[in-house]
Write an enzyme that holds these catalytic residues in place. Structure first.
Site, mmCIF file in Angstrom:
data_model
loop_
_atom_site.group_PDB
_atom_site.id
_atom_site.type_symbol
_atom_site.label_atom_id
_atom_site.label_comp_id
_atom_site.label_asym_id
_atom_site.label_seq_id
_atom_site.Cartn_x
_atom_site.Cartn_y
_atom_site.Cartn_z
ATOM 1 C CB SER A 147 -0.902 0.021 1.229
ATOM 2 O OG SER A 147 -1.596 1.258 1.339
ATOM 3 C CE1 TYR A 160 -4.355 -2.014 5.066
ATOM 4 C CE2 TYR A 160 -3.299 0.047 4.459
ATOM 5 C CZ TYR A 160 -3.904 -1.137 4.098
ATOM 6 O OH TYR A 160 -4.055 -1.459 2.763
#
Length: 285
Positions: A147, A160
């Site tokens: 990501s 995350y």
């Protein structure tokens, strides 16, 4: 030219395949004639995913295996099931992940769940599948879904961000080891999505969960871009979207690394003393 692991008859294993990016990858690989293994949690979700693929590609050769990638033994059972059914694995896409908000001082269970799924799921998948893939002696791919948040680390979800930063480091080290392993024809790629409309991204446009925001890409657009970049041999598959260009992504990443080089405060892009300097940096040609 396409990669020799992405041709009719080869076998692709995709985790997190019941929805979002994973399902889009499964649909595309099936349409290209690959045998596709869908791994995810929830038997009903997997059956729905198979039905969606068969609607588009009725002749698709599919295997669905309920798998929690946080559990090493479950991933080992997945690998055994694939070997029994298809005899080989040519492409592994470690894609399963969970999102949600987190806090530095948030509940331990939340941190452990995110790291177990997003990081350990990638490690389990790679360690369980890669030795057999290497031993086959044929070209293959390991695609790990990272990501942009694992690179620029925007505030709001540190668990995350930490998990995806670790996936980046792991995949870079994986590719280094693969290319220095004698007779190994397996290569790794780091998929770096931008704003993609999936179930993990929250509400859709106007509060409608089924309406894609204008700034987001669809999962299908992401997979199309991924295949183009793999065909070019790019390790870093840095995906733009309808909101952010690659040029802006690169500026943000350069600034993030500049925090270390210039000894600025961490995450200075969001620091009031550096906001103007960041805007000026982005505006430079």
């Amino acid at each position: 030219m396409t990669h020799p692991a992405i041709v009719p008859g080869t076998v692709a294993v995709i985790t997190g395949a019941a929805s979002g990016i994973g399902l889009a990858a499964a649909q595309r690989f099936a349409a290209l004639g690959l045998k596709v293994v869908l791994a995810d949690i929830g038997a009903a979700r997997l059956e729905a995913a198979k039905a969606a693929i068969w609607t588009q590609t009725p002749e698709a050769d599919l295997l669905a295996v309920e798998t929690d990638v946080r559990d090493r033994a479950a991933v080992e059972r997945l690998e055994q099931a694939v070997r029994v059914e298809f005899g080989r694995v040519d492409l592994l896409m470690n894609n399963a992940a969970i999102g949600g908000k987190s806090d530095i001082f948030g509940p331990l269970d939340n941190w452990q769940n995110v790291l177990d799924a997003n990081l350990w799921g990638v490690i389990h998948g790679t360690q369980v599948f890669a030795p057999g893939m290497i031993a086959q002696g044929s070209p293959g791919l390991i695609i790990n879904t990272g990501s942009k948040q694992g690179i620029t680390l925007p505030p709001g979800n540190p668990a995350y961000n930490v998990s995806k930063a670790a996936v980046k480091a792991f995949t870079e080290s994986l590719e280094h080891q693969l290319r220095n392993t004698p007779d190994c024809q397996i290569r790794a790629h780091l998929l770096i999505p931008g704003f993609v409309f999936t179930g993990m991204t929250g509400e859709g446009a106007g509060g409608n969960p089924s309406a894609k925001p204008d700034g987001a890409w669809t999962s299908q657009q992401l997979i199309d871009f991924m295949l183009e970049e793999i065909a070019k041999g790019d390790f870093y598959i840095l995906c733009p979207d309808n909101d952010v260009s690659r040029e802006l992504d690169e500026k943000r990443m350069q600034w993030a690394m500049g925090d270390l080089i210039e000894n600025r405060p961490p995450l200075s892009r969001w620091h009031p003393d550096y906001a103007e300097a960041f805007r000026a940096f982005v505006d430079t040609k």
